[in-house]
Design a protein around this motif. Structure first.
Motif, PDB file in Angstrom:
ATOM      1  N   LYS A   1       0.840  -1.201   0.000  1.00 59.51           N
ATOM      2  CA  LYS A   1       0.000   0.000   0.000  1.00 59.51           C
ATOM      3  C   LYS A   1       0.876   1.253   0.000  1.00 59.51           C
ATOM      4  N   GLN A   2       1.945   1.252   0.786  1.00 54.94           N
ATOM      5  CA  GLN A   2       2.850   2.397   0.818  1.00 54.94           C
ATOM      6  C   GLN A   2       3.541   2.595  -0.530  1.00 54.94           C
ATOM      7  N   ALA A   3       3.921   1.509  -1.185  1.00 53.59           N
ATOM      8  CA  ALA A   3       4.551   1.610  -2.505  1.00 53.59           C
ATOM      9  C   ALA A   3       3.571   2.196  -3.515  1.00 53.59           C
ATOM     10  N   LYS A   4       2.332   1.761  -3.449  1.00 51.05           N
ATOM     11  CA  LYS A   4       1.308   2.269  -4.369  1.00 51.05           C
ATOM     12  C   LYS A   4       1.056   3.759  -4.122  1.00 51.05           C
ATOM     13  N   GLN A   5       1.035   4.170  -2.843  1.00 49.51           N
ATOM     14  CA  GLN A   5       0.834   5.579  -2.519  1.00 49.51           C
ATOM     15  C   GLN A   5       1.998   6.428  -3.036  1.00 49.51           C
TER      16      GLN A   5
END
Length: 119
Positions: free
Chosen positions: A74-78
């Motif tokens: 999720k952090q990578a996508k953000q």
């Protein structure tokens, strides 16, 4: 006139680092589960309660690693979404008149690691 760095470059680098951390977490988790499975292959040593404890431990570890992987993904996508937004803002800022504005992208800052844009 634009500074040499591209808008969103440091944020894309952060997204790539976060993607690598997803893979690292997955590899560590799979490795631990494989080692535990190999260790538990001798079920005679565990007995009935030992097998139950083993299964509970496997479930807890699986849930833990799934949570870690989901959070890191999720952090990578953000970060990737942020990089795309920075690039769009950078394109808009580049349209400002060069004689009135000097646009800088991805400027190192003492307060934050990088500031997306300065003008």
């Amino acid at each position: 006139m634009a500074y040499k760095r591209q808008a969103g470059k440091s944020t894309r680098e952060m997204a790539n680092q976060r993607r690598k951390s997803v893979l690292q977490i997955a590899i560590i988790g799979i490795g631990i589960l494989i080692v535990l499975t190999l260790f538990a292959s001798n079920t005679k040593a565990f007995g009935g309660i030992g097998i139950l404890i083993f299964l509970v431990l496997m479930g807890v570890l699986r849930n833990f690693f799934e949570g870690q992987i989901d959070r890191a993904a999720k952090q990578a996508k953000q970060a990737l979404r942020g990089a795309k937004a920075e690039e769009k803002i950078g394109e808009l800022l580049e349209q400002l008149p060069n004689d009135e504005y000097y646009v800088l992208h991805d400027v190192k800052s003492p307060i934050r690691k990088y500031r997306p844009h300065c003008y």
